[in-house]
Design a protein around this motif. Sequence first.
Motif, PDB file in Angstrom:
ATOM      1  N   MET A 167       0.812  -1.207   0.000  1.00 32.39           N
ATOM      2  CA  MET A 167       0.000   0.000   0.000  1.00 32.39           C
ATOM      3  C   MET A 167       0.845   1.255   0.000  1.00 32.39           C
ATOM      4  N   HIS A 168       0.292   2.299  -0.533  1.00 33.09           N
ATOM      5  CA  HIS A 168       0.934   3.600  -0.393  1.00 33.09           C
ATOM      6  C   HIS A 168      -0.128   4.694  -0.408  1.00 33.09           C
ATOM      7  N   GLN A 169       0.229   5.789   0.234  1.00 30.55           N
ATOM      8  CA  GLN A 169      -0.662   6.944   0.262  1.00 30.55           C
ATOM      9  C   GLN A 169      -0.642   7.567  -1.115  1.00 30.55           C
ATOM     10  N   PHE A 170      -1.792   7.889  -1.679  1.00 30.69           N
ATOM     11  CA  PHE A 170      -1.723   8.514  -3.007  1.00 30.69           C
ATOM     12  C   PHE A 170      -2.293   9.919  -3.097  1.00 30.69           C
ATOM     13  N   ARG A 171      -3.186  10.299  -2.245  1.00 30.56           N
ATOM     14  CA  ARG A 171      -3.624  11.701  -2.279  1.00 30.56           C
ATOM     15  C   ARG A 171      -4.550  12.039  -1.118  1.00 30.56           C
ATOM     16  N   ALA A 172      -4.514  13.299  -0.708  1.00 32.05           N
ATOM     17  CA  ALA A 172      -5.469  13.793   0.284  1.00 32.05           C
ATOM     18  C   ALA A 172      -6.589  14.501  -0.460  1.00 32.05           C
ATOM     19  N   PHE A 173      -7.811  14.275  -0.026  1.00 31.87           N
ATOM     20  CA  PHE A 173      -8.982  14.923  -0.609  1.00 31.87           C
ATOM     21  C   PHE A 173      -9.605  15.803   0.466  1.00 31.87           C
ATOM     22  N   GLY A 174      -9.795  17.084   0.157  1.00 32.36           N
ATOM     23  CA  GLY A 174     -10.237  17.972   1.217  1.00 32.36           C
ATOM     24  C   GLY A 174     -11.223  19.038   0.790  1.00 32.36           C
ATOM     25  N   SER A 175     -11.906  18.811  -0.313  1.00 30.23           N
ATOM     26  CA  SER A 175     -12.851  19.828  -0.761  1.00 30.23           C
ATOM     27  C   SER A 175     -13.970  20.026   0.266  1.00 30.23           C
ATOM     28  N   PRO A 176     -14.396  21.285   0.466  1.00 32.60           N
ATOM     29  CA  PRO A 176     -15.538  21.523   1.365  1.00 32.60           C
ATOM     30  C   PRO A 176     -16.802  20.801   0.871  1.00 32.60           C
ATOM     31  N   ASN A 177     -16.852  20.464  -0.425  1.00 35.52           N
ATOM     32  CA  ASN A 177     -18.038  19.787  -0.975  1.00 35.52           C
ATOM     33  C   ASN A 177     -18.127  18.306  -0.622  1.00 35.52           C
ATOM     34  N   ARG A 178     -17.085  17.777   0.008  1.00 33.79           N
ATOM     35  CA  ARG A 178     -17.093  16.339   0.319  1.00 33.79           C
ATOM     36  C   ARG A 178     -18.284  15.968   1.196  1.00 33.79           C
ATOM     37  N   THR A 179     -18.698  16.902   2.054  1.00 30.75           N
ATOM     38  CA  THR A 179     -19.801  16.604   2.971  1.00 30.75           C
ATOM     39  C   THR A 179     -21.060  17.375   2.588  1.00 30.75           C
ATOM     40  N   ALA A 180     -21.232  17.590   1.273  1.00 29.84           N
ATOM     41  CA  ALA A 180     -22.385  18.353   0.806  1.00 29.84           C
ATOM     42  C   ALA A 180     -23.686  17.559   0.910  1.00 29.84           C
ATOM     43  N   ASN A 181     -23.587  16.229   0.889  1.00 30.05           N
ATOM     44  CA  ASN A 181     -24.799  15.403   0.948  1.00 30.05           C
ATOM     45  C   ASN A 181     -25.184  15.105   2.395  1.00 30.05           C
ATOM     46  N   PRO A 182     -26.354  15.603   2.839  1.00 30.53           N
ATOM     47  CA  PRO A 182     -26.746  15.439   4.247  1.00 30.53           C
ATOM     48  C   PRO A 182     -26.862  13.972   4.674  1.00 30.53           C
ATOM     49  N   LYS A 183     -27.198  13.064   3.724  1.00 26.06           N
ATOM     50  CA  LYS A 183     -27.288  11.639   4.059  1.00 26.06           C
ATOM     51  C   LYS A 183     -25.944  11.091   4.522  1.00 26.06           C
ATOM     52  N   ASP A 184     -24.887  11.495   3.819  1.00 22.88           N
ATOM     53  CA  ASP A 184     -23.552  11.013   4.177  1.00 22.88           C
ATOM     54  C   ASP A 184     -23.181  11.496   5.579  1.00 22.88           C
ATOM     55  N   VAL A 185     -23.509  12.750   5.839  1.00 22.27           N
ATOM     56  CA  VAL A 185     -23.165  13.347   7.124  1.00 22.27           C
ATOM     57  C   VAL A 185     -23.942  12.654   8.246  1.00 22.27           C
ATOM     58  N   LEU A 186     -25.222  12.389   7.971  1.00 20.98           N
ATOM     59  CA  LEU A 186     -26.068  11.731   8.955  1.00 20.98           C
ATOM     60  C   LEU A 186     -25.510  10.365   9.323  1.00 20.98           C
ATOM     61  N   TRP A 187     -25.098   9.637   8.318  1.00 20.89           N
ATOM     62  CA  TRP A 187     -24.525   8.309   8.548  1.00 20.89           C
ATOM     63  C   TRP A 187     -23.321   8.409   9.479  1.00 20.89           C
ATOM     64  N   LEU A 188     -22.425   9.304   9.138  1.00 18.09           N
ATOM     65  CA  LEU A 188     -21.192   9.410   9.897  1.00 18.09           C
ATOM     66  C   LEU A 188     -21.447   9.933  11.307  1.00 18.09           C
ATOM     67  N   GLU A 189     -22.391  10.843  11.421  1.00 15.93           N
ATOM     68  CA  GLU A 189     -22.708  11.373  12.757  1.00 15.93           C
ATOM     69  C   GLU A 189     -23.274  10.269  13.638  1.00 15.93           C
ATOM     70  N   ASN A 190     -24.079   9.381  13.020  1.00 12.57           N
ATOM     71  CA  ASN A 190     -24.617   8.260  13.791  1.00 12.57           C
ATOM     72  C   ASN A 190     -23.534   7.267  14.180  1.00 12.57           C
ATOM     73  N   ALA A 191     -22.613   7.051  13.254  1.00 17.23           N
ATOM     74  CA  ALA A 191     -21.561   6.062  13.518  1.00 17.23           C
ATOM     75  C   ALA A 191     -20.552   6.572  14.540  1.00 17.23           C
ATOM     76  N   THR A 192     -20.286   7.876  14.528  1.00 14.99           N
ATOM     77  CA  THR A 192     -19.226   8.398  15.386  1.00 14.99           C
ATOM     78  C   THR A 192     -19.762   9.117  16.619  1.00 14.99           C
ATOM     79  N   LYS A 193     -21.046   9.353  16.655  1.00 16.13           N
ATOM     80  CA  LYS A 193     -21.658  10.089  17.770  1.00 16.13           C
ATOM     81  C   LYS A 193     -21.012  11.453  17.958  1.00 16.13           C
TER      82      LYS A 193
END
Lengths: 238, 238
Positions: free
Chosen positions: B78-104
């Motif tokens: 394995m190797h690291q290939f890139r960091a992704f950091g656009s503010p749009n990564r969390t534009a979809n509320p469903k994705d955020v909801l999932w992660l908020e539930n998983a991480t509290k």
Amino acid sequence: MDNLKGLNFDPHVSVDCVVLGYDGQQLKVLLATKSDEAPELEYNNVKLPGRLLRVNEDLDEAANNIVSQLAGARHPYMHQFRAFGSPNRTANPKDVLWLENATKQKIGRIVTIAYLSLIRITNRTKSAFNDSPVEWFPVSEIPQLAFDHNEIIDAALREVQRLSQMRPQLVFEMLPPRFTALQMRHLFEQIQRRELDARNFAKLVLSKPWIVPLDEWETGVSHRSARYYKFQANKVKK
Amino acid sequence: MDNLKGLNFDPHVSVDCVVLGYDGQQLKVLLATKSDEAPELEYNNVKLPGRLLRVNEDLDEAANNIVSQLAGARHPYMHQFRAFGSPNRTANPKDVLWLENATKQKIGRIVTIAYLSLIRITNRTKSAFNDSPVEWFPVSEIPQLAFDHNEIIDAALREVQRLSQMRPQLVFEMLPPRFTALQMRHLFEQIQRRELDARNFAKLVLSKPWIVPLDEWETGVSHRSARYYKFQANKVKK
């Protein structure tokens, strides 16, 4: 995946730029030499230009802002080359103190996204630097830097070494608008950290359609005057 | 540099892994297919395996932990290939909801460090997967994923395409312990997304000292049985 509950940990995220340039003789790296915040504190006061990521900024955008602002280069060649995130990055309390003074916030861990930029050192960039706390250092004379910035520069130099073989045209971004065969070779020698055979190097490089010989020769030199060449980026195949 | 006062902003930092494997026929990517947290919520429930960075973890260590745990591979390539950091990564509320539930925890922006891992799909890894919410998907049939994970996979596939030309030996990490010339070629064709001339490809690849022909042939096939080869990593020049 495993349970992530209770994992309430956010490192700071920064962008640091390894900006490499060539003044016709030496391969140099751009370093920030002081902070104007709290000058009375003693800390490692040389580091890579960089800063914390801002709220609405993408990573590439942050890196581009940093390099454009410092180097006066409008569209500098740059790419992200690696993220550094070891917990040991902030092991030195002096580094942390500096950053806490500059940012007015508590600093724990910092993950930094490192960019490599290859630019031409021109009069314009020099004058821009005079108003900014940054300086060009020969890569052979880099002092002890804050955080893991020496390690980041080492990784960037390995990256340029690799690029100089895979995509040599990128190296020409650093050369002046017109340059001699000797200048080209000295730059590649410093990047590849080895001597190159002058004749073979000239044969290889001058076979590229994007290196164009000019009808101009050095003047005012004691040795035989050398021909100038220019780099024509639009002749490089994508 | 400019004034950083009042800039109190820390994105979350995660590590996501694009794990590619080859089952002898298809190039596949490992995806997490569900979260066992809050299954009653509807959200984009397919994503790359990954998680938030932990307090004492280095980036490489986190990626290695994720892949070892999921794929049962002890020292996966394995190797690291890139960091992704656009503010749009969390534009979809469903994705955020999932992660908020998983991480509290409240999720704002997330910068993710993406790794590429090339592994062999073996029985052992298959049985490890059966206990984990991950599944192999053919890269030609990747569904709509959470966050920007489709984009991350596209970038990883371009990276493997590049690697397959620069360091073809890495591709052999994905092949079974013994393989036919046809299997080799089909893997490279899927990576490079083009047909390769069978004869030229065989000539090129079989000239490598690290591809070793075995005295073993396919059995139980209707066509003419093909010879097996093995990959000998210790014959690859560093």
